[in-house]
Design an enzyme around this catalytic site. Structure first.
Site: not given
Ligand SMILES: *Cc1c(COP(=O)(O)O)cnc(C)c1O
Length: 425
Positions: A78, A131, A214, A239
């Site tokens: 952890r 998002y 992000d 992604k």
């Molecule tokens: C998918 C996504 C998230 C969230 O990510 P997860 O891995 O699904 O928790 C956050 N920001 C953006 C821009 C995303 O495309």
């Protein structure tokens, strides 16, 4: 476990991240000569001596300063695990960050960041659209903890951010500016340098205002927010970085100091990724540049095809920004390529968009993005369905809008698929 002798150069020659993805942060002699790091599928780690265990805990719990020659020893998965540490070391290379922390999802990385750096009474300013999961966290959950969350429209630039901060004493309470750029699904850009400037202006001796970006849509290949003044870069590794639509994970990158604080919260939230996920991501990182380059090239063909199609009204694609577009200068300064996300409006409305989506054969009808396979979805009724209709309209999320994540298929095949599906519109 970080190896201080790990080199990023050959003499004077600086090695590129793609060359280091197969070696950095790992030495075969640690694991019986295995060229690839094994999965460290273990919950706990044996100390050589009780004294060593004591020293590891002193560092992990911040009971004393770390000596220069000391690294954080392995204690319990952890806190840290080699499958994650190697991943984190390699992730730092693309963004040229001091440190990285990996998480079990993109949302875990965003939530852990929020709960590490925000406190009751603080103001969080964030760009919209954002998002959906982040939107819910910011709109619903954080306010329940006394954090004031203030949206500003991505399209309005500095004026929009300043207007959002002008009410009451928001500037004095500002703790973080959080941006997503390009914005999903319309690819509008937020100027990261501008946000960093506003953050600096609002920073005082006892309050440092952070800028968090992000970078899921263009990073880590095509946009490097730290170079433009951001303090933290966040990823959904689910992604492009994972890239095969077979795992969920996230990461945050930044200075040693900020990432150390973040990892302390992660230890107690338990939001770290598991070793299997870390290992899969190490495989993914080896082909990251190949995949993102191929996807970027394919997207150009697809976007150009859509632009000329009589049944397509509008295409949102960074590679089509004209010099007169308000985002052009930001694009030129901030982005290294248009990436591979395209949105477009089919002539008509929801019915026409659905007809297109229902007839795609090669491209799959699914949310998410960044994988090797092309995906199409309908933002208004899917990813952005909880955005009120008036806000959807303001953000350009019309019923006719379709979002495409372009994969690594042959571009002519993708165009043939779109072409036959558009015949049904
Ligand atoms: C998918 C996504 C998230 C969230 O990510 P997860 O891995 O699904 O928790 C956050 N920001 C953006 C821009 C995303 O495309």
């Amino acid at each position: 476990m970080k190896d201080p002798s790990d080199k990023r150069t050959l003499g004077d020659h600086v090695l590129s991240p793609e060359s280091l993805m197969m070696s950095y942060g790992y030495r075969p002699e640690w694991s019986e000569g295995a060229v690839k790091p094994p999965i460290f599928q273990t919950s706990t780690f044996a100390f050589r001596t009780a004294e060593e265990g004591k020293a590891f805990f002193e560092i992990a719990y911040g009971l004393r300063e770390r000596r220069n020659d000391e690294t954080l020893g392995l204690i319990y998965s952890r806190l840290n695990n080699p499958s994650l540490e190697i991943l984190e070391d390699r992730l730092t290379l693309w963004d040229d960050a001091e440190a990285a922390a990996s998480f079990e999802s993109g949302m875990a990385s965003i939530a852990t960041t929020a709960f590490t750096f925000l406190r009751p009474g603080d103001v969080l300013a964030f760009s919209e659209p954002i998002y959906g999961g982040t939107e819910y966290l910011f709109h619903v959950i954080l306010p329940e903890f006394g954090i004031e969350t203030v949206p500003f429209p991505a399209v309005e630039g500095r004026a929009g951010l300043e207007a959002a901060l002008s009410e009451g004493d928001r500037r004095e309470r500002l703790a973080m500016i959080y941006v997503e750029t390009p914005a999903n699904p319309t690819n509008r850009l937020v100027d990261i340098g501008m946000c960093a400037e506003v953050a600096r202006e609002c920073t005082t001796e006892d309050r440092r205002v952070l800028v968090a970006v992000d970078n899921t849509f263009l990073g880590p290949l095509w946009q490097h927010p730290l170079k433009h003044g951001a303090d933290l870069v966040l990823y959904s590794l689910t992604k492009f970085v994972g890239g095969h639509s077979d795992l969920i994970a996230g990461a945050v990158l930044g200075s040693d100091d900020l990432i150390t604080r973040l990892k302390a919260t992660r230890t107690f939230f338990g939001s770290m990724a598991g070793p299997w996920t870390g290992w899969l991501l190490l495989r993914s990182l080896e082909t990251l540049k190949l995949r993102m380059t191929s996807q970027m090239k394919n997207a150009r063909y697809v976007a150009d095809y859509l632009l000329d199609h009589p049944k397509v009204d509008r295409v949102y694609y960074l590679g089509h920004l004209g010099e007169n577009d308000p985002d052009f200068e930001t694009y030129r300064r901030q982005c290294l390529s248009p990436g591979s996300m395209i949105s477009f409006e089919v002539r008509g409305g929801e019915a026409e968009a659905f007809r297109l989506l229902n007839h795609l054969q090669l491209t799959k009808l699914a949310v998410s993005l960044g994988g090797t396979e092309s995906l199409a979805e309908h933002p208004a009724s899917m990813t952005h369905s909880d955005v009120p209709p008036a806000d959807q309209a303001r953000m350009g999320i019309t019923p006719a809008l379709v979002r495409l994540s372009v994969g690594v298929e042959n571009p002519q095949d993708l165009i043939a698929d779109l072409s036959q599906a558009l015949e049904h519109v």
